[in-house]
Design an enzyme around this catalytic site. Structure first.
Site, mmCIF file in Angstrom:
data_model
loop_
_atom_site.group_PDB
_atom_site.id
_atom_site.type_symbol
_atom_site.label_atom_id
_atom_site.label_comp_id
_atom_site.label_asym_id
_atom_site.label_seq_id
_atom_site.Cartn_x
_atom_site.Cartn_y
_atom_site.Cartn_z
ATOM 1 N N SER A 1 24.509 -16.407 -30.778
ATOM 2 C CA SER A 1 24.658 -16.491 -29.329
ATOM 3 C C SER A 1 23.634 -17.451 -28.737
ATOM 4 O O SER A 1 22.521 -17.592 -29.261
ATOM 5 C CB SER A 1 24.460 -15.098 -28.716
ATOM 6 O OG SER A 1 24.339 -15.170 -27.309
ATOM 7 N N TYR B 1 19.837 -7.567 -27.079
ATOM 8 C CA TYR B 1 21.025 -8.231 -27.629
ATOM 9 C C TYR B 1 20.636 -9.553 -28.282
ATOM 10 O O TYR B 1 21.025 -9.841 -29.422
ATOM 11 C CB TYR B 1 22.059 -8.465 -26.535
ATOM 12 C CG TYR B 1 23.189 -9.373 -26.952
ATOM 13 C CD1 TYR B 1 24.172 -8.935 -27.830
ATOM 14 C CD2 TYR B 1 23.262 -10.683 -26.467
ATOM 15 C CE1 TYR B 1 25.206 -9.779 -28.232
ATOM 16 C CE2 TYR B 1 24.292 -11.530 -26.861
ATOM 17 C CZ TYR B 1 25.254 -11.073 -27.740
ATOM 18 O OH TYR B 1 26.268 -11.910 -28.124
#
Length: 345
Positions: free
Chosen positions: A142, A167
């Site tokens: 990501s 995350y």
């Protein structure tokens, strides 16, 4: 190719399964269909791919009634025994790992879900791939790994050790785990740092979906950092094209058969300009609720895609001006009706 694709009830996985099947590959998709967001949307994607949703049962392989060579199994990547049995039975050539607990903000509310899925689950994938001699593992990282980096555009050569959310930390951990497995076991692995993917069948927790829904329903939209943000919005078709270009290009051993790429449009857009583009497509003005920056968020993202372009010829084609009307058109023509029908049931 015989391919394992995790996360096929998800946004990117759904599109990739359809494209790989159309190209003639044999695809087995798995997903746990969790409740992070509306299960009806996930089931809608599966139904669109020809999966008989009422027949879905844990561990049962269902062939698509629409896509040749595509099958789906409800399975959680934290199920180590089930995953290893699947690899043993199917003898995959390649694996694309997109399943994960998503969401930056949700990671502050439910941190254990991220460790269980994104760390323990990813370890299961790595172990299964190395024991079953997978030719190439491609996994989703990501843009969030860049965290508090201030240098732009974000380059894969930049240090990414200041994550702004759990995350992001789990995604950076995935990259480190993958490198160690590649080095120790000569497992070819490529990680992809996705940049704000949007398009038809997109995630309802992402800004393009949230803004479109609110504007069409005459509800206010929440605009964080009072709109002083930039995002490298990337249309789903460009993402799928990039993944496919990468899949059969396993990195060479030097000393690890490991590579990380940014995959984005390569041009950030002001958030307020993005909202204006949605307004034009929706035919309505937004009512904006200007708010301070939210914890775990970052003010800008911008992908340097130079290495991906050099190695694969990747060239993103779909600008926000073209992509947003495609998404809003899908939402108005399909999702609103789909959502109403779902809630009547």
């Amino acid at each position: 190719m015989k391919i394992l694709l995790t996360g096929t009830a998800g946004f990117i996985g759904f599109h990739l399964a359809e494209k790989l099947s159309a190209l003639g590959h044999v695809v087995t998709g798995i997903d746990n269909i969790n409740t992070y967001y509306d299960i009806a949307l996930k089931e809608g994607r599966l139904k669109h791919s020809g999966i008989d949703v009422p027949s879905i049962k844990e561990g049962i392989k269902l062939p698509s009634e629409k896509l040749e060579n595509y099958s789906f199994i409800k399975m959680d990547i934290t199920d180590r025994a089930g995953l290893f049995n699947l690899f043993e039975n199917e003898r995959f050539d390649y694996a694309v790992h997109l399943a994960a607990q998503a969401g930056v903000r949700y990671s502050m509310e439910n941190p254990y879900a991220y460790v269980e899925s994104n760390i323990a689950g990813f370890l299961n994938i790595l172990e299964a791939c190395r024991h079953h001699h997978i030719k190439h593992l491609v996994f989703a990282s990501s843009s969030s790994v860049y965290g508090l980096n201030e240098k732009v555009p974000f380059s894969v050569s930049d240090t990414a050790d200041c994550p702004a959310s759990l995350y992001a930390a789990t995604k950076k951990s995935n990259e480190l785990m993958a490198h160690s497995y590649s080095y120790l076991y000569q497992l070819p692995v490529t990680g992809l740092r996705f940049f704000t993917v949007y398009g038809p069948w997109g995630r309802p927790d992402m800004a393009p979906f949230l803004f479109t829904k609110a504007i069409l329903e005459d509800k206010p939209i929440r605009v964080f950092n009072r709109g002083n943000m930039k995002r490298d919005f990337t249309y789903i078709d460009d993402i799928i094209e990039g993944i496919i270009r990468i899949l059969d290009r396993a990195p060479a051993l030097s000393p690890a058969a490991y590579k990380i790429y940014n995959i984005g449009y390569g041009k950030p857009v002001d958030l307020m300009s993005f909202i204006e583009t949605i307004e034009k497509s929706a035919g309505k003005k937004a009512r904006k609720e200007l708010l301070p920056m939210q914890m775990g968020d970052v003010p800008f993202t911008w992908a340097d895609t130079g290495e991906l372009e050099t190695d694969t010829g990747y060239r993103p084609r779909i600008s926000v001006e073209e992509g947003v009307p495609k998404f809003v058109g899908w939402y108005k023509e399909h999702y609103q009706i789909f959502s109403m029908d779902t809630h009547r049931c």
